[in-house]
Design a protein around this motif. Sequence first.
Motif, short mmCIF file in Angstrom:
data_model
loop_
_atom_site.label_atom_id
_atom_site.label_comp_id
_atom_site.label_asym_id
_atom_site.label_seq_id
_atom_site.Cartn_x
_atom_site.Cartn_y
_atom_site.Cartn_z
N ALA A 71 -11.60 -46.40 -33.97
CA ALA A 71 -11.19 -47.78 -34.25
C ALA A 71 -9.95 -48.22 -33.49
O ALA A 71 -9.66 -49.41 -33.41
CB ALA A 71 -10.96 -47.96 -35.75
N ALA B 221 -17.68 -45.06 -31.43
CA ALA B 221 -16.87 -45.64 -30.34
C ALA B 221 -15.83 -44.63 -29.90
O ALA B 221 -14.64 -44.93 -29.82
CB ALA B 221 -16.23 -46.94 -30.82
N PHE C 93 -19.71 -36.86 -30.74
CA PHE C 93 -20.86 -37.47 -31.44
C PHE C 93 -21.59 -36.49 -32.35
O PHE C 93 -21.92 -36.80 -33.50
CB PHE C 93 -21.88 -38.06 -30.45
N TYR D 20 -22.88 -57.84 -26.57
CA TYR D 20 -22.51 -56.98 -27.71
C TYR D 20 -22.83 -57.65 -29.04
O TYR D 20 -23.29 -57.01 -29.98
CB TYR D 20 -21.02 -56.61 -27.64
P1 NAD Z 1 -10.69 -44.55 -26.06
O1 NAD Z 1 -10.16 -43.26 -25.52
O2 NAD Z 1 -9.96 -45.80 -25.77
O3 NAD Z 1 -10.75 -44.42 -27.66
C1 NAD Z 1 -11.12 -43.23 -28.31
C2 NAD Z 1 -10.93 -43.35 -29.82
O4 NAD Z 1 -11.26 -42.09 -30.40
C3 NAD Z 1 -9.51 -43.66 -30.27
O5 NAD Z 1 -9.58 -44.54 -31.38
C4 NAD Z 1 -8.97 -42.30 -30.74
O6 NAD Z 1 -7.97 -42.38 -31.75
C5 NAD Z 1 -10.23 -41.69 -31.30
N1 NAD Z 1 -10.16 -40.22 -31.33
C6 NAD Z 1 -10.06 -39.38 -30.28
N2 NAD Z 1 -10.03 -38.10 -30.71
C7 NAD Z 1 -10.15 -38.13 -32.07
C8 NAD Z 1 -10.20 -37.14 -33.10
N3 NAD Z 1 -10.12 -35.82 -32.83
N4 NAD Z 1 -10.35 -37.55 -34.38
C9 NAD Z 1 -10.42 -38.85 -34.67
N5 NAD Z 1 -10.38 -39.85 -33.74
C10 NAD Z 1 -10.24 -39.49 -32.47
O7 NAD Z 1 -12.21 -44.63 -25.64
P2 NAD Z 1 -13.10 -45.96 -25.40
O8 NAD Z 1 -12.87 -46.47 -24.02
O9 NAD Z 1 -12.90 -46.90 -26.54
O10 NAD Z 1 -14.60 -45.40 -25.41
C11 NAD Z 1 -15.28 -45.06 -26.61
C12 NAD Z 1 -16.76 -44.76 -26.29
O11 NAD Z 1 -17.36 -45.91 -25.75
C13 NAD Z 1 -16.96 -43.67 -25.24
O12 NAD Z 1 -18.16 -42.99 -25.56
C14 NAD Z 1 -17.15 -44.44 -23.95
O13 NAD Z 1 -17.89 -43.72 -23.00
C15 NAD Z 1 -17.92 -45.63 -24.48
N6 NAD Z 1 -17.82 -46.82 -23.64
C16 NAD Z 1 -16.62 -47.44 -23.45
C17 NAD Z 1 -16.54 -48.58 -22.69
C18 NAD Z 1 -15.24 -49.32 -22.50
O14 NAD Z 1 -15.27 -50.38 -21.87
N7 NAD Z 1 -14.14 -48.84 -23.01
C19 NAD Z 1 -17.71 -49.11 -22.09
C20 NAD Z 1 -18.93 -48.45 -22.30
C21 NAD Z 1 -18.97 -47.32 -23.09
#
Ligand code: NAD
Length: 494
Positions: A16, A120, A126, A417
Amino acid sequence: MQDLSENRVLIYIFGASGDLAHRKLYPALFNLYRKGYIKDHFTVIGTARREWTNEYYRNNVLKSLEELPGSFNQKFSFIQHFHYQSHDVTDSKHYDTLRELGESLDRVYETQGNRIFYMAMAPEFFSTIAEHIKSQNLLSDTGYNRIIIEKPFGRDYETAKALNDSISKAFDEKQIYRIDHYLGKEMVLGLLPIRFSNPMFEQVWNRKFIDNIQITLFEALGVEDRAEYYDHTGALRDMVQNHIIQILALLTLDKPEKLTAEALRAQKEKLYEALRIYPIKEVAKKFVRGQYGSSDIPEHEPAYRSETKVDPNSKMETFVAGEINIDNDQWRGVPIYIRTGKRMPEKQTRVDIVFKASDQIFDKPADKTIITIDIEPTEGISLLINGKKIGLTTDPVGYQLSYHHSAEQLAEVLDAYERLILDVIKGEATNFSHWHELEATWHFIDVIREYWDNNAPTDFPNYKSGTNGPEAADQLLKQSGRSWVYNPEPRTKR
Ligand code: NAD
């Protein structure tokens, strides 16, 4: 009239505090709220590692809505639906806390036990999350349970299968929504109506009349702040395995009997079976890779290898072009050229369908007829057809006919989305990828990846930022006397 307030759901967002949640999910949920698709009976439990209070979290959500229309009061009442619980994905006890919070919010918001689990977070989490959702009883007995998985779904067939196997221990295929946001874009959704509700297109959409198809997904930006992910992924996995092959499928599949998830998937699967998987020695002839160097103003646009967090000797591709062949009666012999890259002249997603030339009876040869479908940033369709040049001549000349949705029209509809999240709430699976589709597309991609991984590029970087990619991408078409229809001028400024 349909009672829109009846969309009752509790959404758990894992990750989140992340970029995706902030940039895409909260704005999408707010727009669904603003437009009345979710109302009083929805609630969100945001979870991530950080120790945040509900108030801090809600302010964070509020910040993500700054650019959006809607009054402060509306935004303020929206964020009251959000609740935060800090969480470590590997700690079972934390899932018990999440379950208890979920059960109490179910009662407060009367969500009837409907639950969506949105992944996310980085994909390596996952499986762990899905297993804990099951073992710690976060699944509801009274409503539906659905899981949304972001790309990338695996790095290759083996890792995708392992991921799928572990998610499948907690969720059956019908409950798994693998999101590919291109499938929620207006003109991607428009491909089937264009193909199947115009007899003049439907009759000629085959090898007898079509010379080649070109699919282009250009990004103007470089790797920005996603280097850690991108430098281990590359353009082939990031763009071709999912978005490009999905668009290709919608352009070439047989007409489904009805527009149901099952009928469409059956046609997609049939199409994927006909994708020619190249013998490894063919890959170099059919696929081209590139990596961007700096632009003419390097301090404005550094080379990929000079970007923050990129390996200075990186061999990862930021550009792919290729020829895909479909071995079935409808498409045998029609090359489908695909192209995607970072730091291209401009952001552009489009499809060009190039028709074979008619037998010539005029002194001056006619242009080829072309249908162009613009997916983004503009959304519409153009036809290049031949007519008569005006005046004392019978020479043919190209006429350009075009229709594009206006910005006002588009502002009224749901974006990708928003639409896809609403689809999950409704249980509508048509625009999500089935596991069988992923199996087939990974098999196709794995051969190219294997060849590339075993034969390191020697010429990287091989294109300048702001250009159309390496020269070899043009040669790919030139060798059969063809050329890219879309050929923008190099960019001279950022
Ligand atoms: P991000 O690194 O910005 O966020 C990751 C989140 O995971 C954070 O909220 C973090 O606190 C949480 N987290 C990490 N380790 C944790 C743990 N051990 N326990 C609990 N929470 C934990 O990543 P993102 O860019 O938001 O991407 C999220 C997913 O969406 C990924 O699978 C990415 O491939 C996919 N995605 C992202 C985008 C984008 O535009 N950012 C686009 C397409 C797909």
